[in-house]
Design an enzyme around this catalytic site. Structure first.
Site, mmCIF file in Angstrom:
data_model
loop_
_atom_site.group_PDB
_atom_site.id
_atom_site.type_symbol
_atom_site.label_atom_id
_atom_site.label_comp_id
_atom_site.label_asym_id
_atom_site.label_seq_id
_atom_site.Cartn_x
_atom_site.Cartn_y
_atom_site.Cartn_z
ATOM 1 N N LYS A 116 -5.788 50.996 52.909
ATOM 2 C CA LYS A 116 -5.848 49.434 52.980
ATOM 3 C C LYS A 116 -6.486 48.912 51.640
ATOM 4 C CE LYS A 116 -6.424 48.661 58.045
ATOM 5 N NZ LYS A 116 -5.802 50.084 58.307
ATOM 6 N N GLU A 200 -13.755 42.452 53.817
ATOM 7 C CA GLU A 200 -13.106 41.299 53.397
ATOM 8 C C GLU A 200 -13.359 40.163 54.405
ATOM 9 O OE1 GLU A 200 -8.949 42.448 54.017
ATOM 10 O OE2 GLU A 200 -8.961 41.998 56.020
ATOM 11 N N GLU A 275 1.729 43.293 58.268
ATOM 12 C CA GLU A 275 0.782 42.154 59.183
ATOM 13 C C GLU A 275 0.406 41.116 58.405
ATOM 14 O OE1 GLU A 275 -1.366 44.600 61.649
ATOM 15 O OE2 GLU A 275 -0.058 45.460 62.783
ATOM 16 N N GLU A 288 -2.119 44.073 56.567
ATOM 17 C CA GLU A 288 -2.092 45.416 56.024
ATOM 18 C C GLU A 288 -0.426 45.730 56.525
ATOM 19 O OE1 GLU A 288 -4.093 48.203 59.059
ATOM 20 O OE2 GLU A 288 -3.123 47.229 60.733
#
Length: 661
Positions: A116, A200, A275, A288
């Site tokens: 990620k 995040e 996504e 992601e």
């Protein structure tokens, strides 16, 4: 084209891949663990190979075992499904070295998008909108707190190799951040063998909308519209639909273009999903990219008419995409409900055991069922608790929803608990009906979990009249017993009292051809059905309107389920109903001094020792079930008198882990 492929997976997705391969004339090889020896995917495949014990780490996650199964059976390609090794680049490399095709993207794409942190950097470079955050790997809990304060709470802690809601924790303060770092790392290590975490910014009240892409090895990449996946619980998707009721054509085109740009940036091939989270103003941010087939792919198949599994196989064999972007349209509406073996009554804790009774609704042009189980089979504690995916299709959202409501009412599962009633409740929830959803909706609307008895039925007369008609049928049959004394035959009265939610409802039930007329509250209800004694589904009509009611009978008591509502109903004679008012209510025993295991699972840790003083809300233990860690807390203040299990013990539902005094 391949002659034989191996499916490196289990359950419904393995069965789904087998169906497409069979339609293409391709033979299939299944792999199975000890727990799956009699599983449906093993029965469906042309061949099956045993690969190890029940635990995934000793079977489905062993690259060498699956590679050897390919070599032993002559499989030319491997479809990984989702989860397990589906996004493992090392597995792809091993297959390539052996001359076996991986039905999925190339190794570079898997590595780039599977991490990620790397994927977010690549998304930035490709011009894809991204969420503010720190893409460096977090060292420990204190480092997590420092970064979180720099970004600003709330934040989301995520496993770099995560997916499926595992390895994710939201934190609003320092304490939650430290705890979330530990929990997310533990889940990620258990599920993916990689405990790296990044942080995040958490977008408040977001929608989760994803774009399905498909690319070939000839430079062609298209997007197949979007899927709305905002209805989630603990970051696990519950209901998905396509298209999204929120997007407009302009936003859809922008999201699709960015998804394609990201795919091209890594020379992507095969099916993949980008996504996004979307705010209330339709601003969207990259979340992601899943380099595999998604669980919810059927809704895309239904609105596009494209078999994604078949397309993946053809692309892996080197074929060009048979369609261009201009050929992709939206035809109708599709909704998917994930049917899980979990207990909504107990905050959705996993439920394992044998499927004593399993009757999904019949499939037709409006209803599709993707499943990996069968009646008599077992739901294991070792794997994901999904029983089936129920997908419905209609010309528009209203029609697809109506088909889903009926299909859920007709879906019969006994032996393990399921979330069917919860899914039905979501289908009638005003926020779903209006399309006013976010990823927080379930947590906001059901903060204390869900119990179908808490959902008032839109028309209580449905339960009252159906129960009365069934009771009259039972009594009429009993009155036909042979050997009755002349003049003293058993007579069945017409007047009864239905007791529901402690309320008494007088009814009069008269047998007529095809059913009964039930007189209730000044109205007559024509209850008609071919229902037979012992059936778990009442299939009939009330005043000409079709109705499906699930039934469990115990003497004069019926448990009825319909439309997400549940009612326990007694049918008594007027005299018995009068006497019932004077019956004492038996109080449930006080079990608050015990810490009971709410599910079958593994005792991961015990946070206290005998003699420790604890307060209500203190952490006492952690139990892992189906790859998810569940923290257990003290229900009251007390002293730990005794601990009955050690860390690493296997627990059954109701086991007394410890006792307080």
């Amino acid at each position: 084209m391949f002659d034989k492929i191996l499916i490196a997976n289990r359950g419904e997705i393995a069965c789904r891949v087998i169906k497409s391969a069979r339609n293409m004339g391709i033979k299939t090889v299944a792999v199975y663990s000890d727990a799956d020896r009699g599983a449906l995917h093993v029965r469906m495949a042309d061949e099956a190979v045993h690969i190890g014990p029940a635990a995934s780490a000793q079977s489905y996650l062993l690259k060498d075992k699956i590679l050897q199964a390919c070599l032993d059976t002559g499989a030319q390609a491997v479809h990984p499904g989702y989860g397990f090794l589906s996004e493992n680049s090392g597995f792809c490399q091993s297959l390539a070295a052996a001359g076996i095709t991986f039905i999925g993207p190339n190794t570079h794409a898997i590595e780039a998008m599977g991490d990620k942190i790397t994927s977010k950097k690549l998304a930035d470079e490709a011009g894809v909108n991204t969420i503010p955050g720190c893409t460096d790997v977090i060292r420990d809990g204190e480092h997590a707190v420092k970064i979180a304060n720099e970004i600003g709470y709330p934040v989301m802690l995520k496993a770099t190799a995560g997916g499926g809601g595992k390895g994710m924790r939201m934190a609003r303060n320092d304490d939650e951040c430290r705890d979330g770092f530990e929990r997310a790392g533990n889940e990620a290590r258990s599920s993916f063998g990689d405990d790296r975490i990044f942080i995040e910014k958490f977008i408040e009240d977001p929608r989760h909308i994803e774009i399905q892409i498909m690319a070939d090895s000839h430079g062609n990449t298209i997007y197949l519209n979007e899927r709305e996946c905002s209805l989630q619980r603990r970051h696990q998707k519950v209901i998905e639909e396509a298209p999204s009721p929120f997007l407009d054509a302009k936003t859809r085109k922008k999201m699709g273009a960015q998804a394609v740009a990201l795919a091209k940036a890594v020379n992507y091939e095969s099916a993949g999903t980008v996504e996004f989270i979307v705010d209330k103003q339709r601003n969207f941010y990259f979340l992601e990219m899943n380099t595999r087939l998604q669980v919810e792919h059927p809704v895309t198949e239904l609105i596009t008419g494209i078999d994604l599994v078949e397309l993946m196989i053809r692309v892996a064999d080197g074929e060009k995409l048979p369609i261009a972007q201009a050929d992709v349209g939206i035809n109708g509406w599709a909704i998917e409900s994930r049917v899980y073996a979990e207990d909504p009554f107990r905050n959705f804790l996993p439920s394992t055991g044998r499927l004593v009774y399993y009757r999904p609704p019949e499939e037709d042009k409006h209803v599709r069922v993707d499943t990996g189980v069968y009646e008599g089979g077992e739901v294991s504690m070792y794997y994901d608790p999904m029983i089936a995916k129920l997908i419905t299709y209609g010309a528009d959202r209203e029609e697809a929803t109506a088909h889903m409501r009926t299909a859920l009412d007709r879906f019969l599962i006994r032996g393990v608990s399921s979330n069917l009633s919860f899914l039905s409740a979501l289908m009638v929830h005003p926020r779903f009906v209006d399309g006013n959803m976010s990823t927080n909706m379930i947590g906001e609307e059901y903060p204390d979990g869900f119990h179908p008895a808490d959902l008032p039925h839109e028309d209580p007369a449905t339960f009252i009249t159906v129960a009365a008609a069934m009771l009259r049928g039972h009594r009429d049959r009993a009155a036909q017993i042979d050997g009755q004394v002349s003049g003293h035959e058993r007579l069945v009265p017409e007047d009864w009292v239905v007791v529901m939610d402690d309320q008494h409802h007088p009814v009069s039930v008269v047998p007529v051809e095809g059913g009964h007329d039930v007189h209730y509250n000044g109205s007559t209800y024509a209850v008609r059905s071919k229902w037979e004694f012992g059936q778990h589904l009442f299939n009939g009509s009330i005043n000409g309107k079709k109705v499906f009611v699930q039934v469990e009978r115990n003497e004069q008591t019926y448990r009825l389920l319909h439309g997400g509502s549940q009612a326990d109903v007694w049918i008594l004679t007027p005299r018995a109903a009068e006497l019932l008012k004077y019956m004492p209510v038996k109080a449930a025993p006080d079990m608050s001094k015990y810490l009971l295991s709410p599910m079958p699972g593994l005792l991961v840790s015990v946070a206290v020792k005998e003699g420790d003083a604890v307060n209500a809300g203190d952490e006492l233990a952690v139990v892992e079930a189906m790859k998810m860690e569940n923290t257990l807390y003290a229900a009251r203040d007390g002293i730990v008198a005794s601990i009955h299990f050690k860390t690493g013990a296997s627990l059954a539902v109701g086991d007394k882990i410890m006792e307080l005094e």
